[in-house]
Scaffold this motif. Structure first.
Motif, PDB file in Angstrom:
ATOM      1  N   LEU A   1       2.300  18.221 -27.087  1.00  0.00           N
ATOM      2  CA  LEU A   1       2.651  16.965 -25.683  1.00  0.00           C
ATOM      3  C   LEU A   1       2.703  15.850 -25.734  1.00  0.00           C
ATOM      4  CD1 LEU A   1       4.249  17.757 -22.517  1.00  0.00           C
ATOM      5  CD2 LEU A   1       1.633  17.097 -21.904  1.00  0.00           C
TER       6      LEU A   1
ATOM      7  N   THR B   1       2.535  23.334 -18.265  1.00  0.00           N
ATOM      8  CA  THR B   1       2.863  22.138 -16.966  1.00  0.00           C
ATOM      9  C   THR B   1       2.784  22.978 -15.991  1.00  0.00           C
ATOM     10  OG1 THR B   1       4.832  22.449 -17.587  1.00  0.00           O
ATOM     11  CG2 THR B   1       3.839  20.206 -18.765  1.00  0.00           C
TER      12      THR B   1
ATOM     13  N   VAL C   1      -4.751  14.476 -20.387  1.00  0.00           N
ATOM     14  CA  VAL C   1      -3.462  13.764 -20.863  1.00  0.00           C
ATOM     15  C   VAL C   1      -4.131  13.206 -22.787  1.00  0.00           C
ATOM     16  CG1 VAL C   1      -1.833  11.553 -20.823  1.00  0.00           C
ATOM     17  CG2 VAL C   1      -1.126  13.324 -19.912  1.00  0.00           C
TER      18      VAL C   1
ATOM     19  N   LEU D   1       2.670   9.534 -18.712  1.00  0.00           N
ATOM     20  CA  LEU D   1       2.419  10.979 -19.482  1.00  0.00           C
ATOM     21  C   LEU D   1       1.760  10.852 -18.038  1.00  0.00           C
ATOM     22  CD1 LEU D   1       3.223  12.959 -21.791  1.00  0.00           C
ATOM     23  CD2 LEU D   1       1.496  12.133 -23.029  1.00  0.00           C
TER      24      LEU D   1
ATOM     25  N   TYR E   1       6.637  13.710 -26.227  1.00  0.00           N
ATOM     26  CA  TYR E   1       6.466  12.818 -25.389  1.00  0.00           C
ATOM     27  C   TYR E   1       6.909  11.051 -25.676  1.00  0.00           C
ATOM     28  CZ  TYR E   1       5.563   9.680 -21.284  1.00  0.00           C
ATOM     29  OH  TYR E   1       6.091   8.099 -20.829  1.00  0.00           O
TER      30      TYR E   1
ATOM     31  N   TRP F   1       5.117  12.012 -15.746  1.00  0.00           N
ATOM     32  CA  TRP F   1       6.053  12.970 -16.075  1.00  0.00           C
ATOM     33  C   TRP F   1       6.136  14.287 -16.175  1.00  0.00           C
ATOM     34  CZ3 TRP F   1       7.312  15.544 -20.641  1.00  0.00           C
ATOM     35  CH2 TRP F   1       8.788  16.282 -21.505  1.00  0.00           C
ATOM     36  N   ALA F   2       4.588  14.772 -17.174  1.00  0.00           N
ATOM     37  CA  ALA F   2       3.961  15.834 -17.351  1.00  0.00           C
ATOM     38  C   ALA F   2       2.883  17.033 -15.655  1.00  0.00           C
ATOM     39  CB  ALA F   2       3.305  16.113 -18.860  1.00  0.00           C
TER      40      ALA F   2
ATOM     41  N   LEU G   1       5.588  24.629 -22.826  1.00  0.00           N
ATOM     42  CA  LEU G   1       5.397  23.832 -21.698  1.00  0.00           C
ATOM     43  C   LEU G   1       4.926  24.587 -20.525  1.00  0.00           C
ATOM     44  CD1 LEU G   1       8.870  21.652 -22.647  1.00  0.00           C
ATOM     45  CD2 LEU G   1       6.594  20.374 -21.987  1.00  0.00           C
TER      46      LEU G   1
ATOM     47  N   ASN H   1       8.028  20.793 -15.274  1.00  0.00           N
ATOM     48  CA  ASN H   1       7.062  19.763 -15.310  1.00  0.00           C
ATOM     49  C   ASN H   1       6.754  19.385 -13.950  1.00  0.00           C
ATOM     50  OD1 ASN H   1       7.462  19.925 -18.145  1.00  0.00           O
ATOM     51  ND2 ASN H   1       7.138  17.422 -18.542  1.00  0.00           N
ATOM     52  N   ARG H   2       6.145  19.019 -12.762  1.00  0.00           N
ATOM     53  CA  ARG H   2       6.266  18.076 -11.619  1.00  0.00           C
ATOM     54  C   ARG H   2       7.155  19.015 -10.758  1.00  0.00           C
ATOM     55  NH1 ARG H   2       8.794  15.170 -14.647  1.00  0.00           N
ATOM     56  NH2 ARG H   2      10.237  14.598 -13.760  1.00  0.00           N
TER      57      ARG H   2
ATOM     58  N   HIS I   1      14.207  21.294 -15.380  1.00  0.00           N
ATOM     59  CA  HIS I   1      13.841  20.375 -16.431  1.00  0.00           C
ATOM     60  C   HIS I   1      15.085  21.810 -17.624  1.00  0.00           C
ATOM     61  CE1 HIS I   1      11.617  18.043 -15.093  1.00  0.00           C
ATOM     62  NE2 HIS I   1      11.685  17.160 -16.189  1.00  0.00           N
TER      63      HIS I   1
END
Length: 352
Positions: free
Chosen positions: A200, A92, A227, A216, A204, A219-220, A88, A73-74, A78
């Protein structure tokens, strides 16, 4: 935001109520724990489990291989359960490729050198197995690929995006890069995008609800339309609390707010657009230049900073604390030292 929403989030995050029994259970609830700081993510696990030690996180990373660290994510590192890494990553990371090329260029790594660097990293981990950053740096420099500044990090990120690398095993205290398939086994069949978005949304909210669609999306780092599609797919499992807040319908009541020492980059600060409900006027104390410092939490609000100096926990309150809060934080400080396996030293509460 009302204190009840903060209490619900703390319960969802396992900061209050019954803690997780294992590191894997704690990480599964949060889904993805910010992982660029090794001590920080271990402390995040500590705050959400009971009776464990940091050594159990080491064992999960290197022994059972049930936990891994990777860029997700981002575009941020993680800590996730190994089973969650695959979907994931697929969901992402594709949108990170354009930013990766741009950042590599800014670090003096044009596309031809970036391609060479990715190939070098892939060859190193394919032929030799887990490799430390220093080992990969030497190989890259030998191939004429820049590694100064943030260049090394962004070459490794590019290799991760293309070849699904993870930071799995720990060697002499340092994470090693390895191909996910080599370390975890063959990848499972990919989830259809619609199913991945629904998964997700469900996962989440399990670890962050109540929250909004924009929380959300942030965050993702996914488009809001995606989303919303995921949330719509689980609409029969959620409840609308008003003001855009959604939560899972099958949610246990919120537990009393905790008094805890939390590590730097704790997940309670990363799952929502605004940190104001928790940090309030103290956000500038906790977040400095993009660095999230270790802090103390009481009654839903940040009340102090803390650090370990000379093996001793030192707590620096923002203002005078009630005696009950002081005692609770000092007791938690002793638990932090025990969790990290440091020699027991009496914690210190510094004067306001």
């Amino acid at each position: 935001m009302p204190a009840s929403a903060v209490a619900a989030r703390c319960t969802a995050q396992l900061l209050s109520g019954a803690p997780a029994a294992t590191a894997e259970e704690a990480v599964r609830r949060v889904l993805a724990v910010q992982g660029q700081d090794p001590r920080g993510f271990r402390l995040a696990v500590r705050a959400r489990t009971s009776g464990g030690t940091a050594a159990e996180v080491e064992a999960a990373l290197t022994g059972s291989r049930s936990l891994v660290v990777s860029w997700l994510n981002r575009g941020t590192l993680h800590l996730v359960e190994a089973a969650d890494f695959w979907w994931l990553h697929d969901l992402t990371t594709p949108q990170l490729a354009k930013d990766s090329v741009r950042r590599l260029g800014q670090e003096g790594v044009p596309p031809p050198l970036a391609e060479r660097g990715v190939a070098v990293v892939h060859d190193e981990v394919s032929e030799h197995g887990p490799r430390t950053r220093d080992e990969l740096r030497v190989a890259l420099e030998g191939a004429g690929v820049p590694t100064t500044g943030q260049a090394l990090v962004h070459v490794l990120l590019a290799a991760t995006l293309q070849h699904r690398l993870i930071r799995g095993p720990v060697r002499d205290g340092e994470h090693c890069m390895v191909l996910a398939e080599d370390w975890l086994g063959a990848a499972p069949p990919p989830l259809p995008r619609e199913e991945a978005l629904a998964t997700l949304a469900r996962r989440y909210l399990a670890g962050h609800g109540p929250a909004t669609d924009r929380d959300l999306a942030m965050w993702a780092k996914l488009p809001l339309r995606d989303v919303r599609a995921g949330l719509a797919a689980i609409a029969d499992e959620t409840v609308d609390l008003g003001d855009g807040l959604l939560d899972l319908a099958e949610r246990a009541p919120a537990e009393p707010l905790p008094t805890r020492l939390l590590g730097n980059f704790d997940p309670i600060l990363h799952g929502w657009v605004s940190r104001d409900p928790v940090l309030g006027a103290h956000e500038g104390n906790v977040v400095v230049g993009g660095i999230f410092r270790s802090w103390a939490f009481d009654a839903g609000r940040a009340v102090a900073l803390w650090r370990i100096a000379g093996g001793r926990v030192r707590i620096a309150p923002f203002a005078r604390l009630p005696r009950r809060t002081e005692q609770a934080l000092l007791a938690d400080a002793e638990a932090v030292v025990a969790y990290l396996g440091l020699p027991a030293k009496e914690p210190v509460l510094e004067a306001v």
